[in-house]
Design an enzyme around this catalytic site. Structure first.
Site, PDB file in Angstrom:
ATOM      1  CG  ASP A 131      70.744 -12.944  55.695  1.00 24.05           C
ATOM      2  OD1 ASP A 131      71.777 -13.079  56.390  1.00 24.05           O
ATOM      3  OD2 ASP A 131      69.664 -13.482  55.968  1.00 24.05           O
ATOM      4  CG  ASP A 173      74.616 -13.621  59.376  1.00 23.49           C
ATOM      5  OD1 ASP A 173      74.083 -12.719  60.055  1.00 23.49           O
ATOM      6  OD2 ASP A 173      74.129 -14.761  59.259  1.00 23.49           O
ATOM      7  CD  GLU A 174      70.620  -9.700  59.649  1.00 23.70           C
ATOM      8  OE1 GLU A 174      69.726  -9.373  58.843  1.00 23.70           O
ATOM      9  OE2 GLU A 174      70.400 -10.287  60.711  1.00 23.70           O
TER      10      GLU A 174
END
Length: 388
Positions: free
Chosen positions: A8, A101-102
């Site tokens: 993350d 974003d992960e």
């Protein structure tokens, strides 16, 4: 034994802005400048003042009046995201992007190449920082949902490893709200049943949980006992691409609304072409000042990535609505990706020349904006709308 990593990026949007503009380092950066919109991301300096994602921008300004409020740069964030996913792919072929974003990564069997999980995690953190200049947090566990919880356990720049033997003890004291998918309403329902921690769930039978929470009660029972999916899906495709804007002042001015639809169509069309996608269904989203929200969709005969086709369909959908109240938000989206077979004809179809013309215009605009920036060239029609 399967080993799952969840990576993350830390305060991703805000971190990208701070990296790209060193003068923002150490400052409370907040992505979201429209006072009627919501916060997309907040740097850790802003979080000290209680600013969080999804918070109304007006509340964020009240809590952190000295914050640096930015509109964000979606294209830049997508560019950095691609670098992150590519970097992960260098360590395992099993990478599942969960959002911009992960990502989940199956690192089972990588020990012979990269060493034990902790060594690999630190190597990946270094590789991400080298390729993007950004920090990330990593969680490692036997199943995906525990890995996701672990990645959030020691942010920013954290690393938490939960072995199979330690999974039950790790989960037990956590508030039930830490389980992915348990929102505020579910948390309140569980609290009324005397369930506040994951360990509390284990005090009840599956039948009890199913009776009070439905099918999700059974899922909670499994998660409380550290059981969950470890399957990585590597072929995820985007289901839709969309854009929306919240207005500073409620409006029913159709010329003004059309101008925003055109801007959104350009943004969507450009992203479609960058991703080599074409979609058939155009969806219009309207939110009135009464907070009532409606969507209207139309499916085209053929898939498109044309700014003009997306805009015209959106405008047609808008024109069909009476707008009984002013709007506070308008949005446009494209979905149902993939080309549909066309019936061959010996004759050129009437709309074909126009479609080819629009394709050339879109390609020319893309080339200019890629070289000189998004504001380097603006369609004349936007000037016309802005004058009205």
């Amino acid at each position: 034994m399967t080993i799952i990593m969840h990576l993350d990026m830390d305060a991703f949007f805000a971190s990208v802005e701070q990296h790209d503009d060193p003068s923002l380092a150490g400052q409370p950066v907040i992505i979201g400048h429209d006072h009627r919109g919501v916060v997309s991301a907040a740097s850790y300096e802003a979080r000290v003042y209680g600013v969080r994602s999804a918070m109304p921008v007006s509340e964020a300004r009240r809590r952190c009046p000295h914050g640096v409020f930015l509109p964000g740069n979606r294209r830049r964030y997508a560019e950095v995201s691609r670098i992150v996913m590519h970097t992960l792919g260098q360590f395992s072929p099993l990478v599942e992007p969960a959002s911009i974003d992960e990502a989940y990564v199956d690192i089972t069997g990588t020990q012979t190449l990269f060493g034990p999980p902790e060594t690999l995690a630190r190597t990946i953190k270094d590789a991400i920082r080298a390729s993007t200049g950004l920090p990330c947090s990593i969680g490692i566990a036997p199943v995906k949902f525990i890995a996701k919880i672990a990645s959030d356990f020691d942010k920013p720049d954290g690393l938490t490893i939960v072995t199979p033997e330690a999974a039950l003890d790790f989960l037990g004291p956590l508030p039930v709200g830490k389980i992915p998918g348990v929102g505020k309403r579910a948390e309140e329902t569980l609290a009324r049943l005397g369930i506040r921690t994951v360990a509390d769930i284990r005090n009840h039978t599956p039948d009890f949980l199913a009776r009070h929470c439905g099918k999700y009660g059974l899922a909670l029972y499994d998660k409380a006992h550290a059981r969950g999916s470890a399957t990585i899906t590597t072929d995820r495709e985007a289901k839709s691409i969309s854009a929306e804007n919240t207005f500073d002042t409620d409006t029913a001015d159709r010329h003004y609304l059309a101008a925003w639809l055109l801007r959104q169509a350009e943004r969507i069309g450009r992203e479609l072409r960058q991703e080599h996608l074409r979609g058939r269904t155009i969806t219009l989203k309207l939110k009135f000042n009464t907070f009532k929200q409606i969507t209207r969709s139309r499916t085209l005969p053929e898939a498109t990535d044309s700014d003009a086709a997306i805009f015209q369909t959106g405008q047609d959908l808008l024109n069909a609505e009476s707008l009984p109240h002013p709007l506070r938000l308008i949005g446009l989206g494209v979905s149902h990706f993939g080309d549909t077979p066309r019936q061959l004809s010996l004759l050129e179809e009437p709309g074909q020349t126009k479609q080819q013309h629009n394709t050339k215009i879109d390609s020319a605009l893309d080339a200019i904006r890629n070289k000189f920036g998004r504001q380097a060239i603006i369609r004349g029609r936007l000037f016309e709308y802005d004058k009205k």
